[in-house]
Design a protein around this motif. Structure first.
Motif, PDB file in Angstrom:
ATOM      1  N   GLN A 115     -26.139  22.309  61.409  1.00 31.87           N
ATOM      2  CA  GLN A 115     -25.089  21.403  60.944  1.00 31.87           C
ATOM      3  C   GLN A 115     -25.324  21.018  59.482  1.00 31.87           C
ATOM      4  O   GLN A 115     -24.377  20.904  58.696  1.00 31.87           O
ATOM      5  N   ALA A 116     -26.589  20.829  59.109  1.00 30.39           N
ATOM      6  CA  ALA A 116     -26.912  20.469  57.727  1.00 30.39           C
ATOM      7  C   ALA A 116     -26.507  21.574  56.762  1.00 30.39           C
ATOM      8  O   ALA A 116     -26.016  21.298  55.660  1.00 30.39           O
ATOM      9  N   ILE A 117     -26.690  22.821  57.154  1.00 34.06           N
ATOM     10  CA  ILE A 117     -26.279  23.939  56.301  1.00 34.06           C
ATOM     11  C   ILE A 117     -24.770  23.941  56.134  1.00 34.06           C
ATOM     12  O   ILE A 117     -24.244  24.097  55.028  1.00 34.06           O
ATOM     13  N   VAL A 118     -24.055  23.771  57.244  1.00 34.24           N
ATOM     14  CA  VAL A 118     -22.590  23.789  57.183  1.00 34.24           C
ATOM     15  C   VAL A 118     -22.067  22.634  56.332  1.00 34.24           C
ATOM     16  O   VAL A 118     -21.168  22.808  55.483  1.00 34.24           O
ATOM     17  N   ILE A 119     -22.632  21.446  56.531  1.00 37.40           N
ATOM     18  CA  ILE A 119     -22.139  20.263  55.821  1.00 37.40           C
ATOM     19  C   ILE A 119     -22.572  20.262  54.362  1.00 37.40           C
ATOM     20  O   ILE A 119     -21.741  20.194  53.445  1.00 37.40           O
ATOM     21  N   ALA A 120     -23.891  20.327  54.124  1.00 38.42           N
ATOM     22  CA  ALA A 120     -24.400  20.164  52.757  1.00 38.42           C
ATOM     23  C   ALA A 120     -24.151  21.397  51.898  1.00 38.42           C
ATOM     24  O   ALA A 120     -23.787  21.282  50.720  1.00 38.42           O
ATOM     25  N   PHE A 121     -24.336  22.582  52.485  1.00 36.99           N
ATOM     26  CA  PHE A 121     -24.234  23.814  51.690  1.00 36.99           C
ATOM     27  C   PHE A 121     -22.797  24.319  51.597  1.00 36.99           C
ATOM     28  O   PHE A 121     -22.246  24.472  50.505  1.00 36.99           O
ATOM     29  N   SER A 122     -22.156  24.552  52.751  1.00 38.15           N
ATOM     30  CA  SER A 122     -20.819  25.147  52.743  1.00 38.15           C
ATOM     31  C   SER A 122     -19.731  24.125  52.397  1.00 38.15           C
ATOM     32  O   SER A 122     -18.951  24.318  51.465  1.00 38.15           O
ATOM     33  N   PHE A 123     -19.690  23.023  53.159  1.00 41.91           N
ATOM     34  CA  PHE A 123     -18.672  22.006  52.898  1.00 41.91           C
ATOM     35  C   PHE A 123     -18.903  21.347  51.539  1.00 41.91           C
ATOM     36  O   PHE A 123     -17.961  21.064  50.797  1.00 41.91           O
ATOM     37  N   GLY A 124     -20.169  21.123  51.190  1.00 42.78           N
ATOM     38  CA  GLY A 124     -20.489  20.554  49.883  1.00 42.78           C
ATOM     39  C   GLY A 124     -20.043  21.465  48.748  1.00 42.78           C
ATOM     40  O   GLY A 124     -19.560  21.002  47.717  1.00 42.78           O
ATOM     41  N   ALA A 125     -20.200  22.781  48.947  1.00 44.04           N
ATOM     42  CA  ALA A 125     -19.757  23.731  47.925  1.00 44.04           C
ATOM     43  C   ALA A 125     -18.241  23.684  47.755  1.00 44.04           C
ATOM     44  O   ALA A 125     -17.726  23.825  46.643  1.00 44.04           O
ATOM     45  N   LEU A 126     -17.530  23.493  48.866  1.00 44.17           N
ATOM     46  CA  LEU A 126     -16.069  23.386  48.771  1.00 44.17           C
ATOM     47  C   LEU A 126     -15.674  22.152  47.964  1.00 44.17           C
ATOM     48  O   LEU A 126     -14.785  22.214  47.105  1.00 44.17           O
ATOM     49  N   LEU A 127     -16.345  21.034  48.220  1.00 39.82           N
ATOM     50  CA  LEU A 127     -16.066  19.816  47.454  1.00 39.82           C
ATOM     51  C   LEU A 127     -16.419  20.002  45.982  1.00 39.82           C
ATOM     52  O   LEU A 127     -15.694  19.550  45.092  1.00 39.82           O
ATOM     53  N   GLU A 128     -17.539  20.658  45.705  1.00 40.72           N
ATOM     54  CA  GLU A 128     -17.940  20.926  44.322  1.00 40.72           C
ATOM     55  C   GLU A 128     -16.926  21.829  43.636  1.00 40.72           C
ATOM     56  O   GLU A 128     -16.567  21.618  42.472  1.00 40.72           O
ATOM     57  N   ALA A 129     -16.439  22.823  44.360  1.00 42.53           N
ATOM     58  CA  ALA A 129     -15.463  23.747  43.787  1.00 42.53           C
ATOM     59  C   ALA A 129     -14.181  23.034  43.407  1.00 42.53           C
ATOM     60  O   ALA A 129     -13.550  23.357  42.393  1.00 42.53           O
ATOM     61  N   LEU A 130     -13.780  22.050  44.213  1.00 45.12           N
ATOM     62  CA  LEU A 130     -12.503  21.377  43.990  1.00 45.12           C
ATOM     63  C   LEU A 130     -12.627  20.165  43.080  1.00 45.12           C
ATOM     64  O   LEU A 130     -11.821  19.977  42.169  1.00 45.12           O
ATOM     65  N   ALA A 131     -13.610  19.324  43.347  1.00 49.65           N
ATOM     66  CA  ALA A 131     -13.679  18.034  42.659  1.00 49.65           C
ATOM     67  C   ALA A 131     -14.835  17.943  41.677  1.00 49.65           C
ATOM     68  O   ALA A 131     -14.691  17.393  40.588  1.00 49.65           O
ATOM     69  N   ILE A 160     -30.073  18.831  46.881  1.00 48.10           N
ATOM     70  CA  ILE A 160     -30.592  20.197  46.807  1.00 48.10           C
ATOM     71  C   ILE A 160     -29.479  21.212  47.055  1.00 48.10           C
ATOM     72  O   ILE A 160     -29.393  22.249  46.384  1.00 48.10           O
ATOM     73  N   ALA A 161     -28.628  20.918  48.023  1.00 46.23           N
ATOM     74  CA  ALA A 161     -27.539  21.849  48.351  1.00 46.23           C
ATOM     75  C   ALA A 161     -26.561  22.008  47.202  1.00 46.23           C
ATOM     76  O   ALA A 161     -25.948  23.073  47.028  1.00 46.23           O
ATOM     77  N   ASP A 162     -26.420  20.948  46.393  1.00 52.10           N
ATOM     78  CA  ASP A 162     -25.443  20.990  45.297  1.00 52.10           C
ATOM     79  C   ASP A 162     -26.043  21.662  44.071  1.00 52.10           C
ATOM     80  O   ASP A 162     -26.125  21.095  42.994  1.00 52.10           O
ATOM     81  N   THR A 163     -26.496  22.904  44.249  1.00 49.76           N
ATOM     82  CA  THR A 163     -27.062  23.685  43.151  1.00 49.76           C
ATOM     83  C   THR A 163     -26.240  24.949  42.912  1.00 49.76           C
ATOM     84  O   THR A 163     -25.578  25.081  41.887  1.00 49.76           O
ATOM     85  N   ALA A 164     -26.280  25.864  43.867  1.00 50.15           N
ATOM     86  CA  ALA A 164     -25.626  27.161  43.680  1.00 50.15           C
ATOM     87  C   ALA A 164     -24.149  27.065  43.305  1.00 50.15           C
ATOM     88  O   ALA A 164     -23.674  27.875  42.500  1.00 50.15           O
TER      89      ALA A 164
END
Length: 545
Positions: A115-131, A160-164
């Motif tokens: 769940q942490a991968i999905v939330i922090a890495f994938s969902f976080g990347a979507l938020l970073e991409a948009l906002a 940490i997830a908000d890197t790539a």
């Protein structure tokens, strides 16, 4: 009129070391002395003002004005974004729909590491991409608390997830800024950055499960980390090179999340770490009665749709805002640009420094998030007064974090407009061929100071290209390295630390959080430095477009 002198002492090394003192003070006070971020950033600001006035000969009035200018910029670029992102989250908690969202993520897997991968890495990347901004850290951190992580670990995982995804965040804004600053093709920079950060992305999920559950997590959940990292990295590479760097993070985020969902249909860790639902300490502490009612029954399709509705609204609204005709209208009718009063600075070559304040009141990321919040009120059937009270509580929860962000942006612009940052960059560029190794470090320093990859590119983009021409190396390589090196500093920049601690309700623990993530920032930076150095040699030179 103040004209920058990049070597005021007559010794480039001494001038650079003096220019570095504010940053050293900031990092030492946070990491070694465990000061709270607002005091550490205030002292660093004071050091930068002293050096600006007594070493770089900047008039006192202009030095102070530069700090005020930077603080004013942070209101639109950071605070307005973060307030609205957390407000949307707090609205979902108040209505009880955040509990539904948590259970929806839990349905992907009963293992909180996945769940942490999905939330922090994938969902976080979507938020970073948009906002972009601090929104991925703020939103993902409180979501991680809701699946059972303690606040400090949740904030560390989100950082940490908000890197790539950072290099292409805000629909590729750092790459676009780099192209604008240097006058070179942003598509080429995007392609090169995709050949660097895509490799980094493969490792980030492994770090996440290592932080979440140590060696046991790596031993048991590595297939999920490999699936997320590979799919994200491949998508980021393909889209940045063969389609559009502005969209690569959106597709990489969605594909990596989909891949995890498919994987969990045929595989699961041998020993699951089950989530313990809690409410984030930094959010609305007590949801309304709907929360209790939902906790006792299965969620309907309508419940889940409403739970995801705020983020669907964000995706749709930001996508509409990127349509050329809409973007043009917003830029034409919703931007007010004016010269900042009293600030008159010339660069070392006599070119006026950019001291214009751009008030993008319609198309700004924060404004689009605010509109998303208003639409969320309607969808979740929350009254205007309740929404207003929630907004007031959201601002109060940040407390000293607001002061920290204002100080750090003031520090950034005092160092920038006095010439301290350029002095440091010019000195590093004199390292000769070894500068290929140091090139990402320049970007790392830039993001540490400014808090944004776009800001780092605006500061050091031309420096990187100039150094590349002097060393007969591809300017595309060094420009992209500035972007790729900067992404590792997002997790340690004081304003992002402040956003993370405020979001999870541990304001004042920025020093502790800094120590939790600094080692990972340094390790990933070294790996990026090695990669860029090899790309400057025949060994990996074939990777440079």
């Amino acid at each position: 009129m103040f004209r920058q002198d990049l070597d005021p002492t007559g010794s480039p090394t001494l001038s650079a070391l003096l220019a570095l003192l504010p940053l050293i003070a900031l990092l030492v006070l946070l990491g070694a002395f465990r000061w709270k971020a607002h005091w550490a950033s205030l002292v660093a600001l004071g050091v930068s003002l002293v050096i600006a006035v007594f070493t770089f000969s900047m008039p006192v009035g202009q030095a102070l004005d530069a700090g005020v200018f930077g603080a004013a910029l942070s209101v639109l670029n950071i605070l307005w974004i973060t307030f609205n992102a957390i407000w949307i989250y707090n609205l979902t908690v108040r209505s009880g729909h955040f509990a539904v969202l948590r259970r929806a993520f839990a349905s992907i897997s009963d293992d909180r590491r996945i769940q942490a991968i999905v939330i922090a890495f994938s969902f976080g990347a979507l938020l970073e991409a948009l906002a972009g901004g601090g929104s991925p850290v703020a939103i993902c951190a409180v979501m991680l608390i809701a699946i059972g992580f303690d606040p400090l670990k949740a904030a560390a995982l989100a950082l940490i997830a908000d890197t790539a995804p950072v290099a292409f965040g805000g629909l590729g804004n750092p790459i676009t800024i780099l192209g604008t600053t240097t006058g070179l093709s942003p598509d080429d920079f995007g392609a090169m950055a995709g050949r660097q950060t895509a490799i980094l992305a493969v490792f980030v999920p492994f770090i996440l499960i290592g932080v979440a559950d140590g060696r046991r997590g790596l031993r048991q959940a590595w297939p999920a980390a490999l699936t997320a990292g590979l799919t994200f990295g491949i998508c980021q590479f393909v889209f940045s090179n063969y389609w559009s760097y502005k969209l690569c993070d959106i597709f990489a985020a969605l594909v990596s999340a989909g891949a995890i969902i498919l994987l969990n249909r045929v595989w699961s860790p041998g020993e699951a770490t089950v989530a313990t639902p809690v409410i984030a300490g930094g959010s609305e502490d007590v949801p309304d009665a709907a929360f209790e009612r939902r906790a006792g029954r299965a969620d309907s399709g309508g419940d889940r749709l409403k739970a995801f509705a705020p983020y669907i609204i964000i995706v749709v609204l930001f996508s509409i805002a990127q349509i050329t005709s809409v973007k043009t209208w917003l830029t034409t009718h919703g931007v007010w640009t004016f010269a900042w009063p009293g600030l008159h600075v010339l660069g070392p070559k006599g070119k006026p420094a950019n001291t214009a304040y751009v008030l993008n009141y319609l198309g700004a990321t924060g404004t689009l998030l605010f509109v998303s919040g208003l639409l969320t009120l309607v969808v979740l059937r929350i009254g205007p007064l309740a929404g207003l009270r929630t907004y007031g509580k959201t601002i109060r929860q940040f407390g000293w974090a607001i002061f920290t962000i204002l100080c750090v942006f003031a520090l950034s612009y005092v160092m920038n407009l006095s010439g301290q940052i350029s002095s440091l960059g010019v000195w590093l560029a004199k390292a000769g061929a070894f500068f290929a190794f140091l090139s990402p470090v320049v970007g790392w320093f830039g993001v540490t100071i400014t808090g944004t990859d776009a800001g780092s590119n605006a500061l050091f983009g031309n420096l990187q290209v100039t150094a590349a021409h002097q060393l007969n190396v591809s300017p595309t390589l060094f420009g992209a390295a500035n972007t790729s090196g900067g992404v590792m500093a997002k997790m340690i920049s004081p304003q992002n630390l402040a956003v993370g601690t405020a979001a999870v309700g541990i304001v004042g623990a920025e020093g502790t959080l800094f120590r939790r993530v600094f080692g990972w920032s340094a390790l990933l930076l070294v790996l990026m430095c090695l990669l860029v150095w090899l790309q400057s040699t025949p060994v990996l030179g074939w990777m440079v477009p």
